[in-house]
Design a protein around this motif. Structure first.
Motif, short mmCIF file in Angstrom:
data_model
loop_
_atom_site.label_atom_id
_atom_site.label_comp_id
_atom_site.label_asym_id
_atom_site.label_seq_id
_atom_site.Cartn_x
_atom_site.Cartn_y
_atom_site.Cartn_z
N CYS A 172 39.01 6.94 -40.46
CA CYS A 172 38.68 7.71 -39.26
C CYS A 172 37.18 7.87 -39.08
O CYS A 172 36.72 8.11 -37.98
CB CYS A 172 39.35 9.07 -39.32
SG CYS A 172 38.64 10.17 -40.53
N SER A 173 36.41 7.80 -40.13
CA SER A 173 35.00 8.10 -39.98
C SER A 173 34.21 7.30 -41.01
O SER A 173 34.78 6.67 -41.90
CB SER A 173 34.75 9.59 -40.19
OG SER A 173 35.11 9.92 -41.51
N VAL A 174 32.89 7.36 -40.89
CA VAL A 174 32.05 6.62 -41.83
C VAL A 174 32.27 7.13 -43.24
O VAL A 174 32.34 6.38 -44.20
CB VAL A 174 30.57 6.76 -41.42
CG1 VAL A 174 29.69 6.03 -42.41
CG2 VAL A 174 30.36 6.21 -40.04
N MET A 175 32.43 8.45 -43.36
CA MET A 175 32.63 9.01 -44.69
C MET A 175 33.89 8.47 -45.34
O MET A 175 33.91 8.06 -46.50
CB MET A 175 32.72 10.54 -44.61
CG MET A 175 31.39 11.22 -44.83
SD MET A 175 31.33 12.83 -44.09
CE MET A 175 32.63 13.68 -44.92
N CYS A 176 34.97 8.47 -44.56
CA CYS A 176 36.23 7.98 -45.11
C CYS A 176 36.14 6.48 -45.37
O CYS A 176 36.71 5.98 -46.34
CB CYS A 176 37.38 8.28 -44.16
SG CYS A 176 37.79 10.02 -44.11
N LYS A 177 35.41 5.79 -44.51
CA LYS A 177 35.26 4.36 -44.70
C LYS A 177 34.53 4.08 -46.02
O LYS A 177 34.91 3.16 -46.76
CB LYS A 177 34.48 3.78 -43.51
CG LYS A 177 34.04 2.35 -43.65
CD LYS A 177 35.15 1.40 -43.31
CE LYS A 177 34.63 -0.04 -43.33
NZ LYS A 177 35.43 -0.89 -44.20
N ASP A 178 33.52 4.89 -46.31
CA ASP A 178 32.80 4.71 -47.58
C ASP A 178 33.73 4.95 -48.77
O ASP A 178 33.75 4.17 -49.72
CB ASP A 178 31.61 5.67 -47.65
CG ASP A 178 30.51 5.23 -46.71
OD1 ASP A 178 30.59 4.09 -46.21
OD2 ASP A 178 29.58 6.02 -46.45
N THR A 179 34.49 6.05 -48.69
CA THR A 179 35.43 6.32 -49.78
C THR A 179 36.40 5.16 -49.94
O THR A 179 36.71 4.74 -51.05
CB THR A 179 36.25 7.59 -49.46
OG1 THR A 179 35.38 8.54 -48.90
CG2 THR A 179 36.91 8.14 -50.70
N HIS A 180 36.86 4.68 -48.81
CA HIS A 180 37.81 3.58 -48.84
C HIS A 180 37.19 2.36 -49.52
O HIS A 180 37.80 1.75 -50.40
CB HIS A 180 38.23 3.23 -47.42
CG HIS A 180 39.02 1.96 -47.32
ND1 HIS A 180 40.36 1.91 -47.61
CD2 HIS A 180 38.66 0.71 -46.99
CE1 HIS A 180 40.79 0.67 -47.46
NE2 HIS A 180 39.77 -0.08 -47.08
N ASP A 181 35.97 2.04 -49.12
CA ASP A 181 35.33 0.85 -49.70
C ASP A 181 35.12 1.01 -51.19
O ASP A 181 35.28 0.06 -51.96
CB ASP A 181 33.99 0.59 -49.01
CG ASP A 181 34.19 0.06 -47.61
OD1 ASP A 181 35.34 -0.30 -47.30
OD2 ASP A 181 33.22 0.03 -46.83
N GLU A 182 34.75 2.22 -51.59
CA GLU A 182 34.45 2.41 -53.00
C GLU A 182 35.70 2.41 -53.87
O GLU A 182 35.72 1.85 -54.96
CB GLU A 182 33.73 3.75 -53.20
CG GLU A 182 32.26 3.69 -52.90
CD GLU A 182 31.68 5.09 -52.80
OE1 GLU A 182 32.25 6.01 -53.42
OE2 GLU A 182 30.67 5.26 -52.09
N GLN A 183 36.76 3.11 -53.37
CA GLN A 183 37.86 3.37 -54.29
C GLN A 183 39.16 2.65 -53.96
O GLN A 183 39.93 2.34 -54.85
CB GLN A 183 38.16 4.88 -54.31
CG GLN A 183 37.00 5.68 -54.79
CD GLN A 183 37.22 7.14 -54.55
OE1 GLN A 183 38.30 7.55 -54.17
NE2 GLN A 183 36.20 7.94 -54.75
N ARG A 184 39.40 2.43 -52.70
CA ARG A 184 40.74 2.01 -52.36
C ARG A 184 40.87 0.57 -51.93
O ARG A 184 41.92 -0.03 -52.07
CB ARG A 184 41.28 2.88 -51.21
CG ARG A 184 41.62 4.22 -51.71
CD ARG A 184 41.59 5.18 -50.55
NE ARG A 184 41.43 6.53 -51.05
CZ ARG A 184 42.44 7.28 -51.43
NH1 ARG A 184 43.66 6.81 -51.34
NH2 ARG A 184 42.23 8.47 -51.89
#
Lengths: 278, 450
Positions: free
Chosen positions: A260-272
């Protein structure tokens, strides 16, 4: 209609047949046959980016294969969500205190011995029943009832055996019961029309006989009773952010998950995002 | 006719049924069981007469003990990392080995609260609609050959609701054993949700539908989404409690979701704290049962777990949109990609497959039962969605049973109070031995008289 393929995939533009052979001034879609592709000549003037994208999985068949894979993934996940038992755990039944449990557990008669020793899962029973219906055309326990139903619906001249075979072929997918396809519904159909046409005398209720017929229809099979998919004009499925659960607004280019957002996108890229190579 | 035949063959007729009847609503998650008797005609069966028994064999990794059936709720006090084995799969008893152990512990064992002598007891047993015939045969054989009940009536669980107390205030309760006229039962169970239109206690089989979302789907989904922040994949029981404690059905999904969104990177918005809660997980030492409290953004989850910030040491999970996005699956299964219509759509599929002049009857008599219908806002949402989908000329009325969990049992208990009705339905053990399992099955399907 034009003979050649139109390049536009917009569903709302419809090409109307034109009676005149010569165009009046104005606007019309004209089908232009694409020139035959000659890779030797195509060395840089065409759009390379688009050409590359075409290679990377955007043809119709590749898209279908991709969506089929996603579909399988979704089905696997639903199956997991609907699983009953804890994963990877075998729980034996504890022995009774004072012993003697062994003989009692084995069952008192041959039938119950068989049932108790059976390691079948629900899927096995379901497959057995589907196979039984496909083979004999009826369910166990309806030996004399189904032929009566056939007598009633004999108005349709399709031989019963052939009709049944056709129905079973679509058994695995969930059927849309209102459009027919299952034997019980067919038996109900003529009655519905009756009720609509000459039901003026007693519009509030169908007659007792009609209700009795409806009540006596045999139960649907497990697969027939499944809820049908929503109609095609229903809104498309919602997608949610994989990280926080809000509406998904951007799709990961690598794995297709939504964020949904840049923050979530970063989390996604890092962990998921487990897919490093797309 | 039935009377005449039973006079001709006095041995086969159920002339001397035992007074006591064991009514068993054999759910996938819990068995609802209790006794009813033809001898106390005037006293209404009460929900307190019904025991709720966990229908599972649970193994605890903490005390290395296996809990069978009723032992789980009576003796277990640490529900952490329990692993479950459930004999009921997709709503049907599949593993009779496990089910037999649970039944024996519940009805035969000396410690059982519902101890009875099957030879002097009738059994009313429920099953899910649209059962494969092989499973019905297994049930019949187990009841008569293994447990040897005196007589037995197997029926679909939704059917018994029409013998239960009337859910609508405008209709008075019928006498015991007399079914309500018209009822569309929406049974939101553990395995799935079934829709059954009932006419004087008999189902319109061709209109029965099933939506494959139930309590366990929601629990598993909750496990999945909570595991984004805390690893709870092994904590079935605790997650189930979380789901029951904080879950609700949103009346306006997108605006609720908007209210709890934290916003983007530089978004200054505040989340609405009326929805977000902190759930304190049980550790079974200081906290025996998890509970929710309003969200406190100053608490650091990790520090609190180690007891470093001065407060009591506790494990907290912050729950925001999960509270309503998980139960939302009942209404929008497409959120997990399931190709089935939501609950209102499935209800309408069922109703529209009936003749048009029956639609009004069923739209105005929708009864919601089952444990997963206990989410706050369930009935309101269902009613408003149905309202918006059908023509204004129709009256839509949705009611929830007073006790959604035990309503089926209450119906069965009321049926078993009326000896004449019970006689009409049951098959005695003698009849079973004489006519065999096929006859028994067809008799329960209403295909043969006695």
């Amino acid at each position: 209609m034009a003979t050649g393929p139109l390049r536009f995939r917009t569903p709302h533009i419809e090409e109307l047949p034109i009676t005149q052979s010569r165009q009046a001034p104005g606007f019309a879609w004209v089908a232009v046959a694409a020139p035959p592709e000659d890779p030797a000549k195509n060395w840089g003037t065409a759009n390379r980016k688009r050409a590359r994208a075409n290679v990377g999985g955007q043809t119709e068949t590749q898209k279908e294969a991709l969506s089929a894979r996603q579909q399988r993934e979704v089905e696997r996940k639903i199956k997991e969500l609907n699983s009953d038992n804890s994963k990877d755990v075998q729980i034996p039944i504890p022995k009774k205190e004072g012993g003697g449990g062994g003989a009692a557990r084995a069952g008192k008669t041959t039938n119950t011995k068989k049932i108790l020793a059976s390691g079948k899962t629900f899927a096995h029973y379901l497959d057995d029943e589907e196979a039984e219906i496909a083979r004999t055309g009826r369910r166990d326990g309806e030996a004399e009832v189904v032929p009566v139903a056939i007598q009633q619906q004999r108005a349709s001249k399709t031989p019963y055996a052939r009709r049944k075979a056709r129905e079973e072929s679509s058994m695995s997918a969930s059927p849309v019961p209102t459009t027919g396809g299952s034997a019980p519904m067919r038996a109900g159909d003529p009655m519905e029309i009756d009720a609509g046409e000459d039901g003026d005398a007693d519009a509030s209720m169908p007659s007792a006989a009609e209700i009795e017929t409806l009540l006596n229809l045999p139960p649907l099979t497990y697969n027939q009773a499944r809820s049908a998919p929503p109609p095609s004009n229903a809104p498309p499925p919602r997608r949610f952010c994989e990280v926080c659960g809000y509406f998904g607004r951007a799709k990961c280019m690598k794995c297709g998950a939504m964020t949904c957002s840049v923050m979530c996108k970063d989390t996604h890229d890092e962990q998921r995002c487990l897919k490093f190579y797309a | 006719m039935a009377r005449k035949q039973s006079l001709a063959k006095p041995l086969t007729g159920p002339d001397n049924l035992p007074q006591q009847t064991l009514v068993v609503d054999n759910g996938a998650h819990t068995i609802k069981a209790g006794f009813s008797s033809t001898s106390f005609d005037d006293s209404e069966p009460k929900p307190e007469d019904c025991q709720v028994i966990a229908n599972c064999i649970a193994r605890s990794t903490r005390d290395k003990r296996t809990y069978v059936g009723p032992e789980l709720l009576d003796e277990c006090w640490d529900f952490g990392e329990l692993a479950f084995r459930r004999p009921v799969e997709k709503g049907f008893v599949v593993n009779w080995e496990g089910e037999k152990a649970i039944w024996e512990r519940s009805f035969v064992d000396e410690r059982a609260k519902l101890k009875c002598n099957p030879h002097e007891t009738n059994l009313v047993l429920t099953e899910s609609p649209n059962a494969p015939a092989a499973l019905q045969r297994n049930a019949d054989e187990m009841v008569f050959e293994e447990f040897e009940f005196a007589s037995y009536y197997r029926t679909t669980a939704p059917t018994l609701n029409s013998y239960g107390p009337s859910p609508f205030p405008s209709t008075s309760d019928s006498a015991p054993g007399v079914p309500l006229g018209c009822l569309l039962v929406v049974d939101v169970g553990h395995s799935h949700t079934t829709i059954t239109p009932l006419y004087h206690g008999r189902p319109f089989h061709s209109a029965c539908r099933r939506l494959e979302i139930g309590g366990k789907t929601l629990t598993n989904r909750m496990k999945e989404v909570l595991s984004r922040t805390v690893e709870v994949q092994k904590e079935d029981w605790i997650v189930q409690e979380i789901k029951e404690d904080v879950g609700f059905i949103s009346q306006s999904f997108s605006s609720d979701l908007e209210r709890v969104w934290k916003g983007g990177l530089k978004d200054p918005r505040e989340i609405d704290t009326s929805i977000v809660v902190d759930y304190v997980l049980p550790d079974y030492e200081a906290v025996k049962r998890g509970f929710a409290r309003p969200h406190d953004p100053t608490i650091s989850r990790k520090q609190r777990a180690l007891g470093l910030d001065g407060g009591p040491r506790e494990h907290i999970v912050t729950i925001g949109n999960e509270r309503f996005t998980v139960p939302e699956l009942l209404f929008t299964p497409s959120d997990i990609g399931m190709q089935q219509a939501g609950l209102p759509g499935t209800i309408l599929q069922s109703i529209y497959s009936l003749p048009e002049n029956l639609w009004q009857l069923f739209l105005a008599n929708i009864l919601v039962v089952g444990g997963s219908s206990k989410f706050a806002g369930f009935t309101e949402r269902l009613e408003s969605e149905l309202r918006s989908r059908v023509s204004e000329d129709y009256i839509v009325r949705v009611a929830q049973a007073k006790d959604p969990l035990k309503n089926v049992w209450l119906g069965g208990a009321r049926l078993a109070q009326n000896e004449a009705v019970l006689k009409e339905h049951v098959v005695t053990r003698q009849e079973y031995l004489e006519h065999g399992d096929l006859w028994t099955r067809r008799r329960f399907a209403g295909k043969v008289g006695r």
